[in-house]
Design an enzyme around this catalytic site. Structure first.
Site, PDB file in Angstrom:
ATOM      1  N   GLY A   7      31.960  57.886  31.015  1.00 46.81           N
ATOM      2  CA  GLY A   7      31.735  57.403  32.372  1.00 46.81           C
ATOM      3  C   GLY A   7      32.400  58.359  33.340  1.00 46.81           C
ATOM      4  O   GLY A   7      33.583  58.221  33.640  1.00 46.81           O
ATOM      5  N   GLY A   9      32.005  59.025  36.584  1.00 49.02           N
ATOM      6  CA  GLY A   9      31.857  58.805  38.012  1.00 49.02           C
ATOM      7  C   GLY A   9      33.102  59.250  38.746  1.00 49.02           C
ATOM      8  O   GLY A   9      33.784  60.198  38.341  1.00 49.02           O
ATOM      9  N   GLY A  12      36.349  58.599  36.536  1.00 41.86           N
ATOM     10  CA  GLY A  12      36.237  59.425  35.351  1.00 41.86           C
ATOM     11  C   GLY A  12      36.373  60.894  35.673  1.00 41.86           C
ATOM     12  O   GLY A  12      36.978  61.659  34.907  1.00 41.86           O
ATOM     13  N   ALA A 131      39.643  57.199  43.828  1.00 37.16           N
ATOM     14  CA  ALA A 131      38.738  58.343  43.755  1.00 37.16           C
ATOM     15  C   ALA A 131      37.422  57.976  44.410  1.00 37.16           C
ATOM     16  O   ALA A 131      37.059  56.803  44.491  1.00 37.16           O
ATOM     17  CB  ALA A 131      38.507  58.751  42.298  1.00 37.16           C
ATOM     18  N   LYS A 187      45.896  43.607  39.071  1.00 33.78           N
ATOM     19  CA  LYS A 187      44.935  44.594  39.585  1.00 33.78           C
ATOM     20  C   LYS A 187      43.612  43.922  39.923  1.00 33.78           C
ATOM     21  O   LYS A 187      42.951  44.283  40.917  1.00 33.78           O
ATOM     22  CB  LYS A 187      44.718  45.691  38.536  1.00 33.78           C
ATOM     23  CG  LYS A 187      43.576  46.675  38.843  1.00 33.78           C
ATOM     24  CD  LYS A 187      43.881  47.556  40.029  1.00 33.78           C
ATOM     25  CE  LYS A 187      42.731  48.521  40.344  1.00 33.78           C
ATOM     26  NZ  LYS A 187      42.401  49.424  39.233  1.00 33.78           N
ATOM     27  N   ASN A 191      40.969  44.160  43.187  1.00 39.18           N
ATOM     28  CA  ASN A 191      39.521  44.347  43.143  1.00 39.18           C
ATOM     29  C   ASN A 191      38.778  43.122  43.672  1.00 39.18           C
ATOM     30  O   ASN A 191      37.739  43.243  44.330  1.00 39.18           O
ATOM     31  CB  ASN A 191      39.080  44.622  41.700  1.00 39.18           C
ATOM     32  CG  ASN A 191      39.579  45.957  41.196  1.00 39.18           C
ATOM     33  OD1 ASN A 191      39.635  46.922  41.934  1.00 39.18           O
ATOM     34  ND2 ASN A 191      39.961  46.011  39.930  1.00 39.18           N
ATOM     35  N   SER A 260      35.357  51.093  45.190  1.00 45.12           N
ATOM     36  CA  SER A 260      34.265  51.561  44.330  1.00 45.12           C
ATOM     37  C   SER A 260      33.004  50.725  44.487  1.00 45.12           C
ATOM     38  O   SER A 260      31.889  51.258  44.422  1.00 45.12           O
ATOM     39  CB  SER A 260      34.716  51.562  42.868  1.00 45.12           C
ATOM     40  OG  SER A 260      35.112  50.265  42.458  1.00 45.12           O
ATOM     41  N   GLU A 273      29.737  45.646  39.942  1.00 49.11           N
ATOM     42  CA  GLU A 273      30.462  44.983  38.858  1.00 49.11           C
ATOM     43  C   GLU A 273      30.980  43.600  39.259  1.00 49.11           C
ATOM     44  O   GLU A 273      31.892  43.083  38.631  1.00 49.11           O
ATOM     45  CB  GLU A 273      31.648  45.849  38.434  1.00 49.11           C
ATOM     46  CG  GLU A 273      31.279  47.201  37.885  1.00 49.11           C
ATOM     47  CD  GLU A 273      32.498  48.030  37.554  1.00 49.11           C
ATOM     48  OE1 GLU A 273      32.684  48.369  36.374  1.00 49.11           O
ATOM     49  OE2 GLU A 273      33.274  48.339  38.481  1.00 49.11           O
TER      50      GLU A 273
END
Length: 312
Positions: A7, A9, A12, A131, A187, A191, A260, A273
């Site tokens: 992965g 992306g 990654g 990222a 965490k 998210n 993300s 997700e």
């Protein structure tokens, strides 16, 4: 160490770049052919804390992984809904000695991984690195972060600590945890607030934090996560978690970052997700008899937005 990043992306790419710079033998694996082509042709380009760099790193399509080549470590960074397909595709890379580290967002991924890897070779964790992808083959990497990880197999603590040392040697600030499920739920609260809310409101984290209802929304969602976690014997320190979540609002650190999920849906028109974050809390809430109206509604809103935008 011979490491495959399953992965490649945004996150990654960060890990692949840093591990490659740290002297490891790295292979990126992904399913986005345009991204793969760009990295093959031009290298992995990154705005790395304001400096433009290019790192040559091999990459393959997950449907074309090399046979007869085995890896010491596979780090899972695919999207949660694509995890089982990715593991099936990278199966030829898994030897008896191969360790698998899952750093996906969300909850419960070990149930899928253990179909492919013995429990003593599975490690789970989370990362506070950020990222972004500015386009195929081009990452934006800024700020600092950390990794926490733990072994799932009994008696594999030393292996987990050595794995953390390997990541830290490449600047990834990894450490062993003896209570990773607490850290994963903590965490997940980040998210479960930042991802869905920023996506629906189409703002970065600082923009969300600047709104008057932001604090109340964070408090309510964190309390829903905590109520479900308690049913699994994970007792979150709710005031500390709320304070931790709201550090994301700071524009001088990571507040200007788009999470993300926003990158996936709003920028790249990809499915999200949400079912493995707020949706997981909704499902677990029903299982345990815990009401989770904010997570229920946020999951529905994100799915509606996916339909409106025709995400794929």
């Amino acid at each position: 160490m011979k490491i495959a990043i399953a992965g490649a992306g945004a996150m990654g790419s960060r890990f692949g770049l840093m591990l490659k710079q740290g002297g490891n033998d790295v292979l990126l694996i992904d399913g986005w052919q345009e991204h793969i082509n760009a990295i093959k042709e031009n290298g992995l380009k990154a705005n790395y804390n304001g400096e433009e760099i290019t790192v040559k790193v091999p990459i393959v399509n997950q449907n074309e992984v090399p046979t007869g080549e085995q890896f010491d470590l596979i780090i899972l960074f695919t999207k949660a809904m694509q995890l089982e397909k990715m593991l099936q595709d990278v199966k030829p890379l898994i030897a008896d000695h191969t360790e698998v580290l899952c750093l996906l967002n969300g909850i419960g991924h070990e149930d899928v991984i253990e179909k492919f890897v013995p429990m003593e070779k599975i490690f789970i964790g989370n990362t506070m690195w950020t990222a972004g992808l500015e386009g195929p083959g081009k990452a934006k990497l800024f700020g600092s972060g950390s990794v926490e990880l733990q072994n799932l197999g009994i008696g594999q603590e030393e292996s987990a600590k050595k794995l953390a040392e390997t990541l830290s040697a490449s600047g990834l600030n990894a450490k062993y945890s003896d209570n990773i499920h607490y850290s994963i739920y903590r965490k997940a609260c980040v998210n479960g607030t930042m991802n869905g809310l920023c996506t629906i409101l189409d703002v970065n984290m600082a923009g969300l934090g600047a709104t008057k209802p932001a604090h109340d929304m964070v408090v309510t969602i964190v309390n829903e996560f905590a109520a479900v976690a308690a049913k699994e014997n994970v007792n979150l320190d709710i005031p500390e978690v709320i304070e931790h979540v709201e550090t994301c609002f700071d524009p001088t650190t990571i507040g200007m970052h788009f999470p993300s999920m926003h990158q996936d849906l709003i920028k790249n028109n990809r499915l999200t997700e949400i079912d493995y974050i707020n949706g997981a809390i909704s499902r677990k809430g029903k299982k345990y008899g815990v009401v989770t109206p904010y997570c229920d509604f946020l999951t529905q809103l994100v799915h509606s937005k996916e339909e409106i935008l025709g995400a794929k």
